[in-house]
Design a protein around this motif. Structure first.
Motif, PDB file in Angstrom:
ATOM      1  N   ASN A  45      18.635  -0.575  11.228  1.00 40.59           N
ATOM      2  CA  ASN A  45      18.671   0.659  10.468  1.00 40.59           C
ATOM      3  C   ASN A  45      19.999   0.768   9.725  1.00 40.59           C
ATOM      4  O   ASN A  45      21.065   0.604  10.330  1.00 40.59           O
ATOM      5  CB  ASN A  45      18.490   1.847  11.424  1.00 40.59           C
ATOM      6  N   THR A  80      21.888   9.836  23.249  1.00 41.26           N
ATOM      7  CA  THR A  80      21.632  10.207  21.862  1.00 41.26           C
ATOM      8  C   THR A  80      20.397  11.092  21.764  1.00 41.26           C
ATOM      9  O   THR A  80      19.527  11.059  22.632  1.00 41.26           O
ATOM     10  CB  THR A  80      21.401   8.957  20.982  1.00 41.26           C
ATOM     11  N   SER A  81      20.312  11.848  20.692  1.00 39.42           N
ATOM     12  CA  SER A  81      19.073  12.579  20.424  1.00 39.42           C
ATOM     13  C   SER A  81      18.122  11.705  19.608  1.00 39.42           C
ATOM     14  O   SER A  81      16.915  11.859  19.696  1.00 39.42           O
ATOM     15  CB  SER A  81      19.355  13.894  19.697  1.00 39.42           C
ATOM     16  N   ARG A  82      18.665  10.786  18.838  1.00 32.11           N
ATOM     17  CA  ARG A  82      17.845   9.852  18.056  1.00 32.11           C
ATOM     18  C   ARG A  82      17.423   8.677  18.932  1.00 32.11           C
ATOM     19  O   ARG A  82      18.087   8.338  19.900  1.00 32.11           O
ATOM     20  CB  ARG A  82      18.612   9.343  16.846  1.00 32.11           C
ATOM     21  N   THR A  83      16.334   8.035  18.545  1.00 35.49           N
ATOM     22  CA  THR A  83      15.834   6.894  19.302  1.00 35.49           C
ATOM     23  C   THR A  83      16.410   5.589  18.759  1.00 35.49           C
ATOM     24  O   THR A  83      16.966   5.532  17.661  1.00 35.49           O
ATOM     25  CB  THR A  83      14.293   6.845  19.243  1.00 35.49           C
ATOM     26  N   ASN A 131      16.523   3.982  15.109  1.00 37.71           N
ATOM     27  CA  ASN A 131      16.288   5.120  14.218  1.00 37.71           C
ATOM     28  C   ASN A 131      17.522   6.015  14.098  1.00 37.71           C
ATOM     29  O   ASN A 131      17.418   7.230  14.031  1.00 37.71           O
ATOM     30  CB  ASN A 131      15.095   5.936  14.716  1.00 37.71           C
ATOM     31  N   GLY A 132      18.688   5.398  14.128  1.00 34.68           N
ATOM     32  CA  GLY A 132      19.928   6.145  13.950  1.00 34.68           C
ATOM     33  C   GLY A 132      20.667   6.470  15.229  1.00 34.68           C
ATOM     34  O   GLY A 132      21.684   7.162  15.190  1.00 34.68           O
ATOM     35  N   ALA A 133      20.215   5.977  16.377  1.00 37.13           N
ATOM     36  CA  ALA A 133      20.925   6.227  17.635  1.00 37.13           C
ATOM     37  C   ALA A 133      22.328   5.621  17.595  1.00 37.13           C
ATOM     38  O   ALA A 133      23.283   6.233  18.078  1.00 37.13           O
ATOM     39  CB  ALA A 133      20.135   5.666  18.819  1.00 37.13           C
ATOM     40  N   ASN A 162      18.042   7.910  23.485  1.00 42.65           N
ATOM     41  CA  ASN A 162      16.837   8.683  23.748  1.00 42.65           C
ATOM     42  C   ASN A 162      15.669   7.698  23.830  1.00 42.65           C
ATOM     43  O   ASN A 162      15.454   6.901  22.926  1.00 42.65           O
ATOM     44  CB  ASN A 162      16.634   9.685  22.609  1.00 42.65           C
ATOM     45  N   GLU A 197      24.578   7.860  15.602  1.00 42.08           N
ATOM     46  CA  GLU A 197      24.928   9.054  16.370  1.00 42.08           C
ATOM     47  C   GLU A 197      26.044   8.744  17.374  1.00 42.08           C
ATOM     48  O   GLU A 197      26.979   9.533  17.554  1.00 42.08           O
ATOM     49  CB  GLU A 197      23.680   9.565  17.078  1.00 42.08           C
TER      50      GLU A 197
END
Length: 174
Positions: free
Chosen positions: A41, A143-146, A149-151, A129, A154
């Motif tokens: 990503n 992280t809130s992102r997986t 997908n941008g974890a 996540n 973050e």
């Protein structure tokens, strides 16, 4: 963010990433000829570059060997690359010897059991996540992102925010 977590983040001079399940979604894709395909990503890539701009060294420790990881690490300017390393803690200790840095200056992000000892050994141990639940119970932060997908981004921005460097880096894009 708690005061204790902020104190840990302020000391970070080295950010270490697992690959599969952190910088990728963890899926292994093989072509008919046996070659592997990995999807990275661009959000994560810019996050890693922001760490470098802030003077934070970066490293990858991954259990698999992949020319795609080598190419990605080179493109992003990753300082240290350790591939084919199932024992992440041993690789992390070698990294500390190579850099002269210590556990209390290190952040690590991983997603599964092979990452657990490394997550527990550093100042700021993180997971993603959707990573393994047992790992999440031992991490300082999730992280809130997986994954993929941008974890990774973050994670980078959390370190930079904890050091009070994120806003200045953002302002360069205004």
């Amino acid at each position: 963010m708690s005061e204790a977590l902020l104190n840990k983040l302020k000391q970070v001079k080295l950010a270490v990433f697992d690959v599969d399940g952190v910088l990728t979604d963890g899926k292994l894709n093989f072509l008919a000829d046996g070659s592997e395909v990995k999807n990275f990503n661009t959000l994560d890539g810019l996050g890693i570059k922001l760490l470098a701009q802030a003077g934070i060294q970066t490293a990858i420790i991954t259990g698999r060997r992949s020319p795609q990881v080598e190419l990605r690490a080179e493109a992003l300017g990753i300082d240290y690359l350790y591939q084919g390393r199932e024992d992440k803690l041993t690789a992390l200790k070698e990294l500390w010897q190579d850099t002269g840095l210590k556990a209390d200056q290190t952040a690590y992000i991983g997603d599964d059991l092979p990452d657990l000892a490394a997550i527990r050994a550093v100042a700021f141990g993180a997971t993603v996540n959707g990573g393994h639940q047992f790992v999440a119970t031992h991490a300082d932060w999730c992280t809130s992102r997986t994954a993929g997908n941008g974890a990774g981004r973050e994670f980078c921005e959390t370190i930079l925010a904890g050091q009070g460097k994120l806003e200045a880096l953002y302002s360069e894009y205004l």
